[in-house]
Enzyme design. Sequence first.
Site, short mmCIF file in Angstrom:
data_model
loop_
_atom_site.label_atom_id
_atom_site.label_comp_id
_atom_site.label_asym_id
_atom_site.label_seq_id
_atom_site.Cartn_x
_atom_site.Cartn_y
_atom_site.Cartn_z
N TYR A 189 -0.97 -18.51 20.88
CA TYR A 189 -0.97 -17.20 19.75
C TYR A 189 -1.55 -17.93 18.30
CZ TYR A 189 0.92 -13.71 17.25
OH TYR A 189 0.89 -12.32 15.74
N SER B 91 -3.34 -10.02 20.78
CA SER B 91 -3.15 -11.41 21.64
C SER B 91 -3.29 -11.02 23.05
CB SER B 91 -2.06 -11.94 20.24
OG SER B 91 -0.29 -11.05 20.75
N ASP C 118 2.10 -9.51 27.28
CA ASP C 118 1.85 -10.24 26.34
C ASP C 118 1.93 -11.30 25.96
OD1 ASP C 118 2.19 -9.63 23.07
OD2 ASP C 118 4.26 -8.33 23.06
N ASN D 201 -0.36 -27.19 5.31
CA ASN D 201 -0.31 -26.77 6.80
C ASN D 201 1.50 -26.60 7.14
OD1 ASN D 201 0.12 -24.78 8.61
ND2 ASN D 201 -2.14 -25.92 9.47
N GLY D 202 2.06 -26.26 7.02
CA GLY D 202 3.22 -26.92 8.32
C GLY D 202 4.70 -26.61 7.51
N CYS E 252 0.31 -20.71 7.82
CA CYS E 252 -0.84 -21.40 6.85
C CYS E 252 -2.41 -21.95 6.74
CB CYS E 252 -0.31 -22.33 5.91
SG CYS E 252 1.31 -22.22 5.01
N GLY F 170 -1.98 -16.42 8.04
CA GLY F 170 -1.35 -16.45 6.78
C GLY F 170 -1.94 -15.16 6.16
#
Length: 483
Positions: free
Chosen positions: A258, A299, A361, A118-119, A17, A43
Amino acid sequence: MTLTTNPFDDDKLREECGVFGIWGADNAASFVALGLHALQHRGQEAAGITTFDGRHFHSHRAMGHVAGNFDRDDIIRKLAGRAGIGHVRYSTTGETALRNVQPLFAELAEGGFAVAHNGNLSNAMKVRRTLNRRGSIFQSTSDTEVIIHLVATSARSGTLDRLTDALKQVEGAYSLVVLTDEGLVACRDPLGIRPLVMGKLGEATIFASETVALDVIGANFIRDVEPGELILVNDSGIRSFRPFQQVEPRPCIFEHVYFSRPDSIAEGISVYEVRKNIGAELSRESPIDADYVVPVPDSGVPAAIGFSQASGIPFELGIIRSHYVGRTFIQPSQDVRHMGVKLKHNANSALVDGKSIVLIDDSIVRGTTSVKIVQMMRDAGAREVHMRIASPPTRHSCFYGVDTPERAKLLAAQMNVDQMRDYINADSLAFISIEGLYRALGQERNNALPQRCDACFTGAYPTTLTDVADKERAASLSLVASR
């Protein structure tokens, strides 16, 4: 038949989130919507905004992206008020349904209460069962709703004291923005596992998961919300509280690998610079002789730049990503299903043909992505394909708000590095060490008490995992009973 067109994104760890809150700005909803746009990477499943106009709360929640849901004037006009909170969601607990989209809102005895989280609460199921037995009726399957019921049933007086009482009964990770009649509250769990920052735009005070959300609205970064801190903002000013017992913080290390956008500043450190440092460390730990360093977009780009600069191997875009392909499209026949892979990512054959390349990656989760990428390079004529991963092997699941597969589906939990190399059909495979990852952050890891939550790599979880333990205990009892 529907085919997902992000084949190289389906094997990533998913951030759960992003949250955004603002107090004291005319047309607050517009600022919240812009902030959520900047946090969309955290998200993509759903988004929501709740505002307060001094008398009434207004909410709009929708499945899908911020764009298309909150770029309409009619929706923003209905979200009146000078205070608001917002949320972008990728579900880690609870089904994919509108009833789980945040902010969650309830009319409590002391007034309206909206929360964006968030969590993940690692004892949510146990607390939920207790609340159910006391008569609480849940409207969602989200762990966040547990907080609302704990606030509603608290014996304390005042929203802030009731919220504090509620949070002392939960464990796990939470960064919250809460909108009430009394003001906007921002808080972070005592370990600071999930991020939360504070900013200012004129007289308005802002909280967000990342600094990029401040950048997009032209706000100034003030500071991080500290682990275990509660901040109340209202027309009387800004007040900070520290109601929890102080512990050594353990912020999530994967934010730097990331989750966070590379243009964010996390804990005072440039995420982009850390990712370049990771690539440089990786090149020193696992050198390779190759013609080109090729990032897995997007990424893997900063780490690949760092690897290239440290090794002297030229950086090249050996995989080209299309940014104009939607999430899904309709295929007329299953016979051409495999063609969807190339819609979003395609090998730069003219570059890689006959060359030895090292692919960079950020992680390997199930391994399905790496198999596709390596084969794509071989099909394009690459002579050798080496893989270097900008994080240690992911051997353990996350229970703090990151959507990870169960441990049995994590490739690194089932295979050693040599076996993984054979599985993805690479000529060589290497991961950065946990020590190298910390060095990229400018730290030396304290093995006795790690400075960050690195449990997905090491299994060193910083909190009790009550729900996991209860589930394992129930499974064990069931197995014994079946014998």
